[in-house]
Design a protein around this motif. Structure first.
Motif, PDB file in Angstrom:
ATOM      1  N   LYS A 140     -11.021  -0.677   8.090  1.00 34.16           N
ATOM      2  CA  LYS A 140     -10.715  -1.417   9.315  1.00 34.16           C
ATOM      3  C   LYS A 140     -10.728  -0.444  10.503  1.00 34.16           C
ATOM      4  O   LYS A 140      -9.708  -0.185  11.129  1.00 34.16           O
ATOM      5  N   PRO A 197       0.812  -1.216   0.000  1.00 31.06           N
ATOM      6  CA  PRO A 197       0.000   0.000   0.000  1.00 31.06           C
ATOM      7  C   PRO A 197       0.847   1.268   0.000  1.00 31.06           C
ATOM      8  O   PRO A 197       1.971   1.286   0.511  1.00 31.06           O
ATOM      9  N   TRP A 223      -3.929   3.905   6.712  1.00 30.47           N
ATOM     10  CA  TRP A 223      -4.211   2.726   5.871  1.00 30.47           C
ATOM     11  C   TRP A 223      -5.443   1.975   6.365  1.00 30.47           C
ATOM     12  O   TRP A 223      -6.314   1.589   5.563  1.00 30.47           O
ATOM     13  N   ARG A 270      -8.633   3.835   5.494  1.00 33.81           N
ATOM     14  CA  ARG A 270      -8.910   3.802   4.056  1.00 33.81           C
ATOM     15  C   ARG A 270      -9.471   2.465   3.622  1.00 33.81           C
ATOM     16  O   ARG A 270     -10.309   2.391   2.709  1.00 33.81           O
ATOM     17  N   THR A 271      -9.035   1.397   4.274  1.00 29.23           N
ATOM     18  CA  THR A 271      -9.465   0.047   3.889  1.00 29.23           C
ATOM     19  C   THR A 271     -10.618  -0.477   4.741  1.00 29.23           C
ATOM     20  O   THR A 271     -10.924  -1.665   4.710  1.00 29.23           O
TER      21      THR A 271
END
Length: 319
Positions: A245, A178, A239, A242-243
């Motif tokens: 989680k 990523p 990250w 954005r994903t």
């Protein structure tokens, strides 16, 4: 060593002329029932590192594949070196060892691959290491404390990095890394979190590698190390959000907040600038820290003035 490699050994180097031979010899001494490759990436070292790589690649062209940079990539694009060398790996498994560390057990790879082949629930296998101080003295590893043999995603997020890079072998399952990895000064912790999404991280008690003190990270002062870890947590939170989680992001935000609110911290506005480009929740925490920092300066001045006045009054009274 012919055939498609089962394991890709990744070795990143920069100014490792004094140490690299030990690392390369440790790779070549591995006794395995499977083929492996060694990919060595030199990030435009100004010393003799590249010459040593060329020497070993000429002697072992079927094993060692060099990548040479003419301009230092780490200073231009953070995370670029890890992206580049990871993308070159052809093996089912990846082992990692930086050029200033070295392996001490010729059966290291075989032991770790045997474990991963028989334990599909584990995505990564790491082990005990010894520590070499700058004067060459070998000491036990007091840097890391492994909580238990099997580590999950939540545990590595909560407890931080206790895995030494030269001890790992993991499944080559991540694909393209990523973009947020480039925001983190700690590529290894970011990598372990990514891998923990795919299975457990398993610890072996065997002592099979040496971690050298004196590298870029171990020579930093305590504040610089804490700041680097906090920036890594900010990148991980970015990250994770954005994903999708969010619970995981919450763990990293909480750890980031703990650093930003440490009492008597020598935090500066330049430190806070390190979080540029991160997600909105991270930047909210950074903005709060920036306000505290700005407001704290006049308050600190007032406290110093108050102490001065108190001492002056007491001096007049006693005089």
């Amino acid at each position: 060593m012919s055939g498609v490699p089962l394991v890709s050994i990744l070795c990143t180097t920069y100014n490792h002329e004094a140490f690299l031979r030990a690392a390369l010899n440790g790779f070549l001494l591995q006794r395995t029932t499977f083929p492996f490759e060694v990919i060595v990436h030199d990030d435009a070292s100004p010393d003799g590192t590249a010459a040593i790589i060329r020497e070993y690649a000429a002697l072992h062209p079927d094993i060692i594949s060099p990548i040479f940079q003419t301009v230092n990539q780490r200073s231009l694009v953070p995370g670029k070196v890890m992206h580049t060398i990871h993308a070159a790996a052809r093996g089912k498994y990846i082992a990692w060892c930086e050029g200033d560390d070295y392996w001490t057990d010729p059966l290291k790879l075989q032991k770790q691959i045997d474990h991963l082949e028989s334990h599909p629930e584990d995505v990564l296998c790491f082990h005990a290491v010894q520590v070499e101080q700058p004067d060459g003295t070998i000491i036990p590893d007091r840097i890391t404390h492994v909580p238990k043999a099997n580590t999950t995603l939540e545990e590595i997020a909560l407890k931080g990095n206790y895995i030494h890079m030269p001890s790992v072998v993991f499944r080559n399952v991540l694909g393209e890394l990523p973009a947020e990895l480039g925001l983190s000064p700690l590529g290894d912790l970011f990598l372990w979190v990514l891998l923990a999404e795919h299975g457990n991280l398993h610890w072996l008690p065997d002592m099979m590698a040496t971690y050298r003190m004196g590298g870029r990270w171990s020579t930093r002062d305590r504040h610089a190390q804490l700041l680097g870890t906090a920036v890594c947590h900010g990148a991980l939170a970015t990250w994770a959000q954005r994903t999708g989680k969010d619970p995981l992001a919450g763990i990293f935000i909480k750890r980031l907040r703990g650093f930003l609110t440490m009492p008597r911290s020598p935090l500066t506005t330049a430190d806070l600038d390190r979080f540029a480009g991160m997600g909105p929740t991270v930047m909210q925490e950074v903005s709060k820290a920036r306000r505290r920092l700005i407001m704290g300066r006049p308050m600190a001045l007032l406290r110093r003035c108050a102490r001065f006045l108190k001492r002056s009054v007491l001096g007049l009274t006693h005089g």
